[in-house]
Scaffold this active site. Sequence first.
Site, PDB file in Angstrom:
ATOM      1  N   PHE A  96       0.751  -1.284  -0.054  1.00 35.63           N
ATOM      2  CA  PHE A  96      -0.158   0.005   0.026  1.00 35.63           C
ATOM      3  C   PHE A  96       0.847   1.143  -0.078  1.00 35.63           C
ATOM      4  O   PHE A  96       2.014   1.419   0.555  1.00 35.63           O
ATOM      5  CB  PHE A  96      -0.923   0.068   1.260  1.00 35.63           C
ATOM      6  N   ASP A  97       0.349   2.318  -0.586  1.00 35.72           N
ATOM      7  CA  ASP A  97       1.004   3.698  -0.797  1.00 35.72           C
ATOM      8  C   ASP A  97       0.263   4.630   0.392  1.00 35.72           C
ATOM      9  O   ASP A  97       0.752   5.583   0.867  1.00 35.72           O
ATOM     10  CB  ASP A  97       1.019   4.084  -2.010  1.00 35.72           C
ATOM     11  N   VAL A  98      -1.133   4.393   0.592  1.00 34.16           N
ATOM     12  CA  VAL A  98      -1.989   5.186   1.288  1.00 34.16           C
ATOM     13  C   VAL A  98      -2.614   4.318   2.567  1.00 34.16           C
ATOM     14  O   VAL A  98      -3.113   3.339   2.028  1.00 34.16           O
ATOM     15  CB  VAL A  98      -3.043   5.801   0.451  1.00 34.16           C
TER      16      VAL A  98
END
Lengths: 306, 306
Positions: free
Chosen positions: B22-24
Amino acid sequence: MAASPKYLTGDREGIKEFIDQFDVFLFDCDGVLWSGDHLFEGTVKTLEILRNKGKQIVFVTNNSTKSRTEYMKKLTNMGIPATVDEVFGSSYSAAIYISRILPLPPSQKTVFVLGEKGIETELDSENVPHIGGTDPSLQRPIEQKDYEEIASGAALDPSVGVVLCGLDFHINYLKIALAYHYLQRGAVFLATNIDTTLPSANALFPGAGTCAAPLVAMMGGKKPTSLGKPSQAMMDAIEGKFRFERKRACMVGDRLDTDIRFGIEGGLGGTLCVLTGVTRAAEEWKGGETVPSFYVDKLGDLRVGV
Amino acid sequence: MAASPKYLTGDREGIKEFIDQFDVFLFDCDGVLWSGDHLFEGTVKTLEILRNKGKQIVFVTNNSTKSRTEYMKKLTNMGIPATVDEVFGSSYSAAIYISRILPLPPSQKTVFVLGEKGIETELDSENVPHIGGTDPSLQRPIEQKDYEEIASGAALDPSVGVVLCGLDFHINYLKIALAYHYLQRGAVFLATNIDTTLPSANALFPGAGTCAAPLVAMMGGKKPTSLGKPSQAMMDAIEGKFRFERKRACMVGDRLDTDIRFGIEGGLGGTLCVLTGVTRAAEEWKGGETVPSFYVDKLGDLRVGV
C-alpha cells in the site's frame, strides 16, 4: 372482519345505535378531546351526554409526563369533569407492571427513569424506588469525569434493574449515556409508551418514542417493552380495574397504530376513530391492517344524534 | 472474495508484505489510535514507521464535533504529528457536499445544525449559512410559546433547506422539535455520520446516530443521507483530494459497519481491522457480510515486523 368503518358524522340514527351498544368508552385524550391547550368544540357536551346515559368513561392516555392526579387536574382545568379513578395513564400502567408483574431480583429493584415527574409520582404510588428522572444533578452537559465514572461503573447505582423511558422534555446526552450503560449491564428496557409524536398546537412534537429512540439505536435495534397503548398489558390492567365486558366497550382515539390497534387487539366491541389528531382522513387506513369500526370528523359530532 | 482475513499480530513477514502493498493508509482514529483520552501503546511509532517508508497517512474520522484544525490539534496533543491537510472529518465531508453537490434553491440555502462547533466551523469554511448548532438561545427547555411559534412557523427560518445532524452533546427537546418541523416543511435530511456509539474511556457512549434517531423515528423511519463513513461520498472526496490508486490504499478501522465497509465498498486494495475499539474479536465478522482482509490485536502490533 375487514368491513368498512361506519361514518357517523351527521348520521343521527347511526350515532344512537352506536352509543347504545356500549357500556364503556375508553378515551384517548390528546388529539381526541383537545390538541395541546385547545379544547375541541363539543367535547364537554359529548362526555356529559354519555355520562347521563350511564356510560362508564375512562381516560386512557399514553401521556407519561403527568400522574393520574395531575392528569385529572388537566381534565378539570380544561372544563371536563373527571375523577382520578377515571384516569388511566401509561406511567401508572408501567408502575403497576414493575411492582406487580415484572420479576426482579431483590437487589435490582431500582428504576432509572428517563422522563418527567408523572412517572416518578406513579412509581412512588407503587413504592418502586427510582433514580434519574427529574434529578437536577443530571440537568447538565456531560463532563470528562462522567465518561470515566460511567465506564468504570462508579457513577452507576448497582441496584438499578430497569430503565423506564417516557417522554422527557429534559432529555440530554448525560441521561442517555447513563441509561445505555444500565441497559448494557442487563437492566430491563421498558417504556411507558412508544408514540413517536405528540400533538400540540395543531402540530406534532417529539413523543416518548423519541426518548427511547437513541437507546434503541445504540442497542442495535432492540426495542423496549411498552406499557402504554397498544400494549395489551395496559388493557389487562384497565379491565382488571373496571371489570367490564370487552364486547360492550369501545376505544375512541385518533391514532391507528396505538389507539385503534389497542382496541382491536384487546377484542373490544368497537373502535371509533376521530379525525382531529394524527389521523386526518379516511384514506389513511385504506389498505392498512388497522381499520376502525366507526369514525367521525370530530368527537363533538356525536352530539347530533342524541 | 470471502477469503479469511489474515491475522498479522506477531507475523513479521506478513506485516512487511502488508505494508509494502500500500501507498496510502486511511486511519479511523477513535478506537484505533486511542480510546477517549487514552493513546494506545505503539500508535505513534507505527505511524512514524509508515511515514518513514513514504506512505501517505490520512486521518478519516466520523467525529463531527471537531473541525479539521481542532482535530489536528487533538492529534498533536496526543503526541501524534499531523497536519490539517491529513485530516478528513465527516463535518468537512458534509460541508463540501452541501456547498458543492447538493442542489438547493437560492432561497433555501441555510442549514439547521444539530451538533457542535466543528460542524459550524466547516460550514463556515465553505461559506454555507447555518443556524441552530451551538446557538445559546436554544440551550433551554421548551416553553409553551415555543409550541405555538414552531407550529405556526413564526419560530422557523424560511431559508432553511437542510437539517444536518451530527453528534450533539447538547441535544435537547427544543432542538429536536425544531429540526422535525424543518424536515416536515421539506428540508433535506443529512447526517455527518450515523454511528450509534462513540468509544470513550474504553466504553461506548452515544454517537451521532443517536441524535438523528429521534428524527428518524418521527419521520416514520426515513433515514438521513450520511456524509461520513461508510458513505462513498466521503471516499470520493478523499480520493479527489489525495489522488491515489484505490488498489494501493488500505482502510484501517475498528468498526465493521463503518470503517471496514467503507474500505470494501470503496474498492480499496485492503482493509485492516484492529480489535481495540468496537470490534473485540474475530468472531464478530464470522458469517457476516463485512469481513476485513487483515486484522491485528492492536495497531501497535505492526511495529514488530518492520
